[in-house]
Design an enzyme around this catalytic site. Sequence first.
Site, short mmCIF file in Angstrom:
data_model
loop_
_atom_site.label_atom_id
_atom_site.label_comp_id
_atom_site.label_asym_id
_atom_site.label_seq_id
_atom_site.Cartn_x
_atom_site.Cartn_y
_atom_site.Cartn_z
N LYS A 53 3.48 -6.83 -5.92
CA LYS A 53 3.61 -5.52 -6.55
C LYS A 53 4.88 -5.46 -7.40
O LYS A 53 4.87 -4.96 -8.52
CB LYS A 53 3.60 -4.41 -5.47
CG LYS A 53 2.24 -4.30 -4.79
CD LYS A 53 2.23 -3.40 -3.55
CE LYS A 53 0.86 -3.51 -2.85
NZ LYS A 53 0.73 -2.62 -1.70
N GLN A 97 4.09 0.17 2.62
CA GLN A 97 3.12 -0.89 2.89
C GLN A 97 2.59 -0.77 4.32
O GLN A 97 3.35 -0.59 5.26
CB GLN A 97 3.79 -2.27 2.67
CG GLN A 97 2.84 -3.45 2.75
CD GLN A 97 1.80 -3.49 1.64
OE1 GLN A 97 2.03 -2.97 0.54
NE2 GLN A 97 0.65 -4.07 1.91
N ASP A 120 -1.04 5.15 -3.86
CA ASP A 120 -2.05 4.49 -3.02
C ASP A 120 -3.30 5.36 -2.86
O ASP A 120 -4.35 4.87 -2.46
CB ASP A 120 -1.48 4.22 -1.62
CG ASP A 120 -0.95 2.81 -1.44
OD1 ASP A 120 -1.44 1.90 -2.13
OD2 ASP A 120 -0.06 2.63 -0.58
N1 GUN Z 1 -2.08 -2.68 3.27
C1 GUN Z 1 -3.22 -3.27 2.87
N2 GUN Z 1 -3.64 -2.75 1.70
C2 GUN Z 1 -2.74 -1.81 1.36
C3 GUN Z 1 -2.62 -0.93 0.25
O1 GUN Z 1 -3.45 -0.88 -0.66
N3 GUN Z 1 -1.53 -0.13 0.25
C4 GUN Z 1 -0.60 -0.13 1.24
N4 GUN Z 1 0.42 0.71 1.16
N5 GUN Z 1 -0.69 -0.93 2.28
C5 GUN Z 1 -1.75 -1.77 2.34
#
Ligand code: GUN
Length: 295
Positions: A53, A97, A120
């Site tokens: 990211k 996350q 998200d």
């Molecule tokens: N863990 C697995 N996929 C995601 C996601 O798309 N966003 C976040 N914040 N955590 C994750």
Amino acid sequence: MSARIIDGKAIAAQVMAEVAREVADLRARGVVPGLAVILVGDDPASASYVRGKRKACEELGMRSETVHLPAHTTQSQLLNTIEELCTAGWAHGLLVQLPLPGHIDEKVIIEAIPPSMDVDGFHPVNRGRLTSGEDTFVPCTPAGIQELLLRSGYDPEGRHVVIVGRSQIVGLPLAILLAQKRAGANATVTICHSRTRNLAEVTKTADILVAAIGSPATIRAEMVRAGTVVIDVGVNRVEDPSSPKGYRLVGDVDFAAVSQVAAAITPVPGGVGPMTIAMLMKNTLKAAKASLAGH
Ligand code: GUN
């Protein structure tokens, strides 16, 4: 016959190039889109996603900051960090996350993120907006799957999309997204899960089959009808002593066998994964543009 491989990396690069142009426009107007990411603990897969990211933000000229907190961080410390990042002012998007360590209530954390920064799309307000068909932050993996289908010529309209997996992050929001009454959606959607009887009978009726289960090679060739488009969301680490890392990534689909019957299939890695990050960048850009409109 061998399936067409849908190149998620190449399609994600197109999306990234489009976002990059808009980021440049915003920067010319004095706004640098910013994404704050909080990582708690030392899960290697989570750390790797977070690095991806940050790299994408850097590539696009967005500001990105990762706050890495130790696994023993308390819930109230994490809430304070969210508050600090929100009030700092530079970040338009903020994400924590997942998964979080067991002593932290994910629901409380997600609800502490302002819906306007929830890139998200996990906040209940944004989930509600998605369900109501309103403009919102669509969760990145479902949004990426829709974009991948459309850009590779597989419009879900009128098609039977069978989704295996009902998670809050992928399966459920994808079902809502693709069933919407709008261009690029309008699908007939079935959600399957661990309690589905005769799973193979259902998956064999799919025009588009999405595997979002979280276990390696679960979708086998005999579960797929000839001509199906197969989207593999799984990212599973399996031991592989011959690899320098000691593991390799495999999807939820038995790729070698299913690619003999499917019309098209996404690889792992290089399928859905890069699309998820590209859509996160698109959501962050959207948050930055909204902040501009609000002033
Ligand atoms: N863990 C697995 N996929 C995601 C996601 O798309 N966003 C976040 N914040 N955590 C994750």
